[in-house]
Design a protein around this motif. Structure first.
Motif, PDB file in Angstrom:
ATOM      1  N   PRO A  29       4.119   0.913 -16.037  1.00 10.26           N
ATOM      2  CA  PRO A  29       4.225   1.085 -14.588  1.00 10.26           C
ATOM      3  C   PRO A  29       5.636   0.771 -14.097  1.00 10.26           C
ATOM      4  CG  PRO A  29       2.304  -0.263 -15.150  1.00 10.26           C
ATOM      5  CD  PRO A  29       3.133  -0.133 -16.397  1.00 10.26           C
ATOM      6  N   THR A  30       6.042   1.437 -13.044  1.00  6.36           N
ATOM      7  CA  THR A  30       7.320   1.128 -12.396  1.00  6.36           C
ATOM      8  C   THR A  30       7.108   0.319 -11.125  1.00  6.36           C
ATOM      9  OG1 THR A  30       7.309   3.173 -11.097  1.00  6.36           O
ATOM     10  CG2 THR A  30       8.285   3.262 -13.301  1.00  6.36           C
ATOM     11  N   VAL A  31       5.890  -0.108 -10.910  1.00  4.60           N
ATOM     12  CA  VAL A  31       5.484  -0.907  -9.756  1.00  4.60           C
ATOM     13  C   VAL A  31       4.900  -2.206 -10.289  1.00  4.60           C
ATOM     14  CG1 VAL A  31       3.891  -0.965  -7.787  1.00  4.60           C
ATOM     15  CG2 VAL A  31       5.012   1.186  -8.419  1.00  4.60           C
ATOM     16  N   PRO A  32       5.234  -3.370  -9.712  1.00  3.10           N
ATOM     17  CA  PRO A  32       6.043  -3.556  -8.506  1.00  3.10           C
ATOM     18  C   PRO A  32       7.540  -3.372  -8.753  1.00  3.10           C
ATOM     19  CG  PRO A  32       5.467  -5.692  -9.432  1.00  3.10           C
ATOM     20  CD  PRO A  32       4.728  -4.668 -10.250  1.00  3.10           C
ATOM     21  N   SER A  33       8.244  -3.191  -7.659  1.00  8.17           N
ATOM     22  CA  SER A  33       9.702  -3.163  -7.661  1.00  8.17           C
ATOM     23  C   SER A  33      10.190  -4.329  -6.813  1.00  8.17           C
ATOM     24  CB  SER A  33      10.208  -1.838  -7.083  1.00  8.17           C
ATOM     25  OG  SER A  33       9.683  -1.630  -5.773  1.00  8.17           O
ATOM     26  N   ARG A  34      11.475  -4.623  -6.916  1.00 11.66           N
ATOM     27  CA  ARG A  34      12.045  -5.701  -6.097  1.00 11.66           C
ATOM     28  C   ARG A  34      12.638  -5.125  -4.824  1.00 11.66           C
ATOM     29  NH1 ARG A  34      14.541 -10.782  -8.491  1.00 11.66           N
ATOM     30  NH2 ARG A  34      16.241 -10.228  -7.065  1.00 11.66           N
ATOM     31  N   LEU A  35      12.552  -5.908  -3.750  1.00 12.63           N
ATOM     32  CA  LEU A  35      13.069  -5.441  -2.477  1.00 12.63           C
ATOM     33  C   LEU A  35      14.565  -5.170  -2.545  1.00 12.63           C
ATOM     34  CD1 LEU A  35      12.715  -4.713   0.467  1.00 12.63           C
ATOM     35  CD2 LEU A  35      12.887  -7.146   1.037  1.00 12.63           C
ATOM     36  N   ASP A  36      15.337  -6.008  -3.240  1.00 13.77           N
ATOM     37  CA  ASP A  36      16.775  -5.746  -3.297  1.00 13.77           C
ATOM     38  C   ASP A  36      17.068  -4.416  -3.983  1.00 13.77           C
ATOM     39  OD1 ASP A  36      16.092  -6.682  -5.837  1.00 13.77           O
ATOM     40  OD2 ASP A  36      17.538  -8.328  -5.834  1.00 13.77           O
ATOM     41  N   GLU A  37      16.232  -4.045  -4.949  1.00 18.45           N
ATOM     42  CA  GLU A  37      16.366  -2.749  -5.600  1.00 18.45           C
ATOM     43  C   GLU A  37      16.060  -1.611  -4.619  1.00 18.45           C
ATOM     44  OE1 GLU A  37      14.997  -1.236  -9.967  1.00 18.45           O
ATOM     45  OE2 GLU A  37      13.404  -2.088  -8.703  1.00 18.45           O
ATOM     46  N   GLU A  38      15.056  -1.812  -3.792  1.00 19.97           N
ATOM     47  CA  GLU A  38      14.737  -0.800  -2.777  1.00 19.97           C
ATOM     48  C   GLU A  38      15.881  -0.662  -1.767  1.00 19.97           C
ATOM     49  OE1 GLU A  38      12.305   1.175  -3.164  1.00 19.97           O
ATOM     50  OE2 GLU A  38      11.474   0.019  -4.824  1.00 19.97           O
ATOM     51  N   LEU A  39      16.450  -1.780  -1.365  1.00 16.79           N
ATOM     52  CA  LEU A  39      17.527  -1.732  -0.374  1.00 16.79           C
ATOM     53  C   LEU A  39      18.755  -0.992  -0.887  1.00 16.79           C
ATOM     54  CD1 LEU A  39      17.187  -5.365   0.990  1.00 16.79           C
ATOM     55  CD2 LEU A  39      16.695  -3.270   2.263  1.00 16.79           C
ATOM     56  N   SER A  40      18.952  -0.979  -2.199  1.00 14.73           N
ATOM     57  CA  SER A  40      20.136  -0.340  -2.766  1.00 14.73           C
ATOM     58  C   SER A  40      19.893   1.098  -3.219  1.00 14.73           C
ATOM     59  CB  SER A  40      20.675  -1.153  -3.949  1.00 14.73           C
ATOM     60  OG  SER A  40      19.741  -1.172  -5.022  1.00 14.73           O
ATOM     61  N   GLY A  56       0.814  -1.201   0.000  1.00  7.71           N
ATOM     62  CA  GLY A  56       0.000   0.000   0.000  1.00  7.71           C
ATOM     63  C   GLY A  56       0.847   1.250   0.000  1.00  7.71           C
ATOM     64  N   ASP A  57       0.635   2.106   1.004  1.00  8.59           N
ATOM     65  CA  ASP A  57       1.383   3.355   1.116  1.00  8.59           C
ATOM     66  C   ASP A  57       2.346   3.322   2.300  1.00  8.59           C
ATOM     67  OD1 ASP A  57      -0.126   4.102  -1.031  1.00  8.59           O
ATOM     68  OD2 ASP A  57      -1.259   5.654   0.009  1.00  8.59           O
ATOM     69  N   SER A  58       2.893   2.139   2.601  1.00  7.85           N
ATOM     70  CA  SER A  58       3.959   2.041   3.600  1.00  7.85           C
ATOM     71  C   SER A  58       5.289   2.082   2.847  1.00  7.85           C
ATOM     72  CB  SER A  58       3.788   0.791   4.468  1.00  7.85           C
ATOM     73  OG  SER A  58       3.726  -0.396   3.703  1.00  7.85           O
ATOM     74  N   LEU A  59       5.896   0.957   2.559  1.00  9.89           N
ATOM     75  CA  LEU A  59       7.063   0.928   1.679  1.00  9.89           C
ATOM     76  C   LEU A  59       6.591   1.113   0.245  1.00  9.89           C
ATOM     77  CD1 LEU A  59      10.061   0.488   1.082  1.00  9.89           C
ATOM     78  CD2 LEU A  59       9.617  -1.979   1.117  1.00  9.89           C
ATOM     79  N   MET A  60       7.158   2.102  -0.433  1.00 12.11           N
ATOM     80  CA  MET A  60       6.773   2.410  -1.809  1.00 12.11           C
ATOM     81  C   MET A  60       8.000   2.357  -2.706  1.00 12.11           C
ATOM     82  SD  MET A  60       4.039   5.470  -1.086  1.00 12.11           S
ATOM     83  CE  MET A  60       3.079   5.074  -2.545  1.00 12.11           C
ATOM     84  N   ALA A  61       7.777   2.361  -3.989  1.00 11.53           N
ATOM     85  CA  ALA A  61       8.876   2.312  -4.950  1.00 11.53           C
ATOM     86  C   ALA A  61       9.710   3.585  -4.830  1.00 11.53           C
ATOM     87  CB  ALA A  61       8.343   2.156  -6.368  1.00 11.53           C
ATOM     88  N   GLY A  62      10.910   3.444  -4.293  1.00 10.16           N
ATOM     89  CA  GLY A  62      11.804   4.574  -4.120  1.00 10.16           C
ATOM     90  C   GLY A  62      11.496   5.456  -2.934  1.00 10.16           C
ATOM     91  N   GLY A  63      10.486   5.108  -2.133  1.00 14.44           N
ATOM     92  CA  GLY A  63      10.120   5.989  -1.031  1.00 14.44           C
ATOM     93  C   GLY A  63       9.296   5.281   0.027  1.00 14.44           C
TER      94      GLY A  63
END
Length: 253
Positions: A207-218, A132-139
């Motif tokens: 769309p740029t969503v979904p994203s991968r968690l490893d991408e978010e971590l980096s 949802g609006d917790s962890l988001m793509a890039g934010g």
């Protein structure tokens, strides 16, 4: 049985998600900004919708629920803590509860911050997390109700998921999120590459969503406060305090 995913644009910049089992023509929907785009996909593919899962109560995530429920008879699921401001629920869940859908288990996580009753749904076997609006793509979501400490704790839960988890967040905010991230880490090569890829995708209407968690971590600064302390002039601060500073800067970006 394989569970696949469709990202469905809704309203101006929202997303709904259909996780589906094409072989058996079944699907579940996570968040319903509006019903018509979802109903169009279900009709075109002749899928039965079994469940509607809601991450939080904001209108741009639930305003299509009544119409979608009436058209499909789907079971509506949401947070027990927010039953007073969600559409009527058939199943109310708390952290640690599990729900069986599409012959797989869905795990519920409490992720307050954006709202105090926000939850996330994790389908570990399918490698999906609906945030949802917790962890988001890039934010991460703006803190309308919760505290920085609550959101930081929520993000840590999500960051602990397997690195290849696909993060299904609720909005197409990725370009603006990454522009902000670049003000903090302008020389991060992973971030530079991601910005280029996201700009290309959006120029093509993808769309740029979904994203991968490893991408978010980096690349996502809200998951990287430990690495940003020096850049923010907070070398001795704890991670939660640095997160709060990053969120404050994003609010004024």
């Amino acid at each position: 049985m394989t569970i696949d995913l469709l990202t469905i644009p809704c309203l101006r910049d929202n997303y709904a998600f259909l996780a589906f089992d094409a072989e058996h023509r079944r699907a579940i929907c996570v968040d319903v900004p509006e019903a018509n785009p979802i109903l169009a996909v279900l009709s075109a593919r002749e899928w039965d919708l079994t469940h509607i899962l809601l991450t939080h109560h904001h209108d741009d995530h639930v305003e299509g629920v009544a119409k979608l429920r009436a058209a499909t008879g789907a079971t509506v699921v949401g947070a027990a803590a927010d039953t007073h401001r969600l559409p009527p629920l058939d199943i109310a869940l708390r952290e640690g509860d599990r729900l069986d859908v599409l012959d797989t288990s869905v795990e519920v996580l409490d992720v307050p911050g954006h709202t105090v009753g926000h939850i996330a749904f994790v389908m570990r076997e399918a490698g999906l997390a609906f945030t949802g609006d917790s962890l988001m793509a890039g934010g991460c979501g703006r803190l309308f109700e919760g505290s920085p400490a609550q959101m930081w704790h929520s993000l840590q839960k999500l960051a602990a998921l397997p690195a290849d988890t696909r993060i299904c967040s609720g909005h197409e905010y990725t370009q603006s999120n990454l522009r902000f991230a670049a003000t903090l880490e302008p020389e991060n090569p992973a971030l530079i590459s991601r910005i280029e890829a996201v700009d290309a995708a959006r120029s093509e209407g993808r769309p740029t969503v979904p994203s991968r968690l490893d991408e978010e971590l980096s690349t996502n600064p809200f998951l990287r406060p430990a690495l940003l302390k020096a850049a923010l002039g907070m070398p001795d601060a704890d991670d939660a305090a640095v997160f709060a500073e990053i969120r404050a800067r994003k609010d004024n970006f």
